[in-house]
Design an enzyme around this catalytic site. Structure first.
Site, PDB file in Angstrom:
ATOM      1  N   ASP A  37       0.853  -1.259   0.119  1.00 28.77           N
ATOM      2  CA  ASP A  37      -0.055   0.173   0.029  1.00 28.77           C
ATOM      3  C   ASP A  37       0.931   1.265  -0.073  1.00 28.77           C
ATOM      4  O   ASP A  37       1.988   1.181   0.347  1.00 28.77           O
ATOM      5  CB  ASP A  37      -0.954   0.098   1.339  1.00 28.77           C
ATOM      6  CG  ASP A  37      -2.305  -0.664   0.867  1.00 28.77           C
ATOM      7  OD1 ASP A  37      -2.518  -1.003  -0.105  1.00 28.77           O
ATOM      8  OD2 ASP A  37      -2.973  -0.714   1.960  1.00 28.77           O
ATOM      9  N   LYS A  59      -1.098   2.648  -6.347  1.00 22.37           N
ATOM     10  CA  LYS A  59      -1.005   3.372  -7.608  1.00 22.37           C
ATOM     11  C   LYS A  59      -2.179   3.255  -8.404  1.00 22.37           C
ATOM     12  O   LYS A  59      -2.372   4.006  -9.296  1.00 22.37           O
ATOM     13  CB  LYS A  59       0.336   3.410  -8.082  1.00 22.37           C
ATOM     14  CG  LYS A  59       1.324   4.099  -7.746  1.00 22.37           C
ATOM     15  CD  LYS A  59       1.975   5.517  -8.244  1.00 22.37           C
ATOM     16  CE  LYS A  59       2.859   6.060  -7.737  1.00 22.37           C
ATOM     17  NZ  LYS A  59       4.279   5.605  -7.817  1.00 22.37           N
ATOM     18  N   MET A 170      -6.497   9.822   9.180  1.00 20.47           N
ATOM     19  CA  MET A 170      -6.982  10.298   8.051  1.00 20.47           C
ATOM     20  C   MET A 170      -7.871  11.628   8.339  1.00 20.47           C
ATOM     21  O   MET A 170      -8.819  11.681   7.657  1.00 20.47           O
ATOM     22  CB  MET A 170      -7.917   9.119   7.338  1.00 20.47           C
ATOM     23  CG  MET A 170      -7.081   7.850   7.221  1.00 20.47           C
ATOM     24  SD  MET A 170      -8.138   6.702   6.440  1.00 20.47           S
ATOM     25  CE  MET A 170      -8.986   5.830   7.901  1.00 20.47           C
TER      26      MET A 170
HETATM   27  N1  SAH Z   1      -3.560   0.516   9.259  1.00 19.32           N
HETATM   28  C1  SAH Z   1      -2.947   1.689   9.473  1.00 19.32           C
HETATM   29  C2  SAH Z   1      -3.922   3.132   9.309  1.00 19.32           C
HETATM   30  C3  SAH Z   1      -4.303   3.236   8.046  1.00 19.32           C
HETATM   31  S1  SAH Z   1      -5.461   4.603   7.768  1.00 19.32           S
HETATM   32  C4  SAH Z   1      -2.446   1.819  10.871  1.00 19.32           C
HETATM   33  O1  SAH Z   1      -2.957   0.746  11.841  1.00 19.32           O
HETATM   34  O2  SAH Z   1      -1.565   2.610  11.404  1.00 19.32           O
HETATM   35  C5  SAH Z   1      -3.988   5.578   7.186  1.00 19.32           C
HETATM   36  C6  SAH Z   1      -3.810   6.775   8.321  1.00 19.32           C
HETATM   37  O3  SAH Z   1      -2.968   6.311   9.278  1.00 19.32           O
HETATM   38  C7  SAH Z   1      -3.109   7.884   7.745  1.00 19.32           C
HETATM   39  O4  SAH Z   1      -3.952   8.929   7.046  1.00 19.32           O
HETATM   40  C8  SAH Z   1      -2.536   8.559   8.940  1.00 19.32           C
HETATM   41  O5  SAH Z   1      -3.693   9.364   9.791  1.00 19.32           O
HETATM   42  C9  SAH Z   1      -2.130   7.344   9.750  1.00 19.32           C
HETATM   43  N2  SAH Z   1      -0.664   6.979   9.604  1.00 19.32           N
HETATM   44  C10 SAH Z   1      -0.353   5.980   9.102  1.00 19.32           C
HETATM   45  N3  SAH Z   1       1.015   5.899   9.104  1.00 19.32           N
HETATM   46  C11 SAH Z   1       1.764   7.174   9.759  1.00 19.32           C
HETATM   47  C12 SAH Z   1       2.839   7.865   9.842  1.00 19.32           C
HETATM   48  N4  SAH Z   1       3.864   7.249   9.699  1.00 19.32           N
HETATM   49  N5  SAH Z   1       2.747   8.808  10.574  1.00 19.32           N
HETATM   50  C13 SAH Z   1       1.587   9.650  10.746  1.00 19.32           C
HETATM   51  N6  SAH Z   1       0.459   8.963  10.491  1.00 19.32           N
HETATM   52  C14 SAH Z   1       0.363   7.605   9.896  1.00 19.32           C
END
Ligand code: SAH
Length: 250
Positions: A37, A59, A170
């Site tokens: 992803d 993508k 998000m």
């Molecule tokens: N499954 C993922 C979340 C997916 S939703 C998890 O458990 O982390 C995607 C959101 O996760 C992004 O929009 C952001 O809000 C957050 N996110 C994921 N990685 C991040 C990072 N390294 N730094 C900041 N926000 C992050």
């Protein structure tokens, strides 16, 4: 289907490669194909077995549902030809990652699916930035919320406003609306809030603000970022000060 094929649904963690689980590292070292992803960092992709086929599943264009279906059919097609097929997702696959849907669909079609949980960005990104979700005497509850569709999608901000710490994923695009909804639901406009952009990665940026400023559109931030609202945000200052003291004394 090759009888020994397995599809692994793997959490890549928040970004830094040493925050992968041991099982995730093992599976990446076995992988013949990896469908990853958008949020998966290059550090983590570098852990994949050399020579493996790397497919960027973030993508793809088109409608979300069509894209999702295409990814599932692609996974199935790869699993017909390879033994170790990996679906790699940011953080934990079961936290806003549609991991459970993919798991159910693939299992329903008879595939051997192994889930490898990951460290979710929801907790690790704020904590590593000095903002713990709970703290004795300050916050006894937290909630993790998807903030991307808050304009009439059923997110009950009034109910959420009663939770001590709010961790919003998000939420970049709708940050002003979210903050305004929380103020309307009774949160103090001066309550601290922080965005952590690209958490755990070298380009990490931390922006500490308050709900009022956020609601007025005064915070410049880019995705991916985690938004934390609550008094625990204040702990960051103390932690940063303590770290500075520790360095100046050594
Ligand atoms: N499954 C993922 C979340 C997916 S939703 C998890 O458990 O982390 C995607 C959101 O996760 C992004 O929009 C952001 O809000 C957050 N996110 C994921 N990685 C991040 C990072 N390294 N730094 C900041 N926000 C992050």
């Amino acid at each position: 289907m090759k009888p020994t094929s397995r599809i692994y649904l793997v959490g890549a963690g928040p970004g830094r490669r040493d925050l992968l689980t041991l099982r995730a590292a093992e599976v990446l070292a076995l992988a013949e194909v990896v469908l990853y992803d958008r949020l998966v960092s290059s550090e983590v992709l570098a852990m994949v077995r050399p020579g493996a086929l790397l497919v960027d599943a973030g993508k793809e264009h088109g409608r979300q549902e069509e894209m999702q279906q295409r990814i599932l059919l692609e996974l199935e097609e790869y699993a017909r030809h390879f033994r170790h097929v990996v679906r790699l997702k940011g953080g934990d696959p079961m936290v806003f990652g549609r991991g459970a849907e993919e798991w159910r669909w693939l299992r329903g079609r008879g595939w051997d699916v192994e889930l490898v949980p990951g460290v979710t960005s929801a907790l690790s990104v704020p904590s590593l930035a000095g903002i713990p979700p709970t703290f004795r005497g300050l916050a006894r509850s937290f909630a993790v919320v998807a903030g991307h569709a808050c304009g009439g999608d059923g997110v009950d901000w009034a109910a959420l406003a009663r939770v001590d710490t709010l961790i919003i994923l998000m939420g970049v695009a709708r940050r002003a609306e979210i903050a305004a909804s929380l103020i309307r639901a009774g949160r103090d406009p001066q309550e601290p809030a922080a965005f952590i952009e690209n958490g755990t990665l070298p380009e990490e940026r931390i922006l500490v603000t308050d709900l009022e400023t956020l609601a007025a559109g005064g915070v410049d931030v880019a995705s991916p970022a985690v938004l934390v609202v609550g008094h625990v945000v204040r702990l960051r200052e103390a932690l940063v000060e303590a770290a500075m003291l520790a360095t100046s004394c050594s």
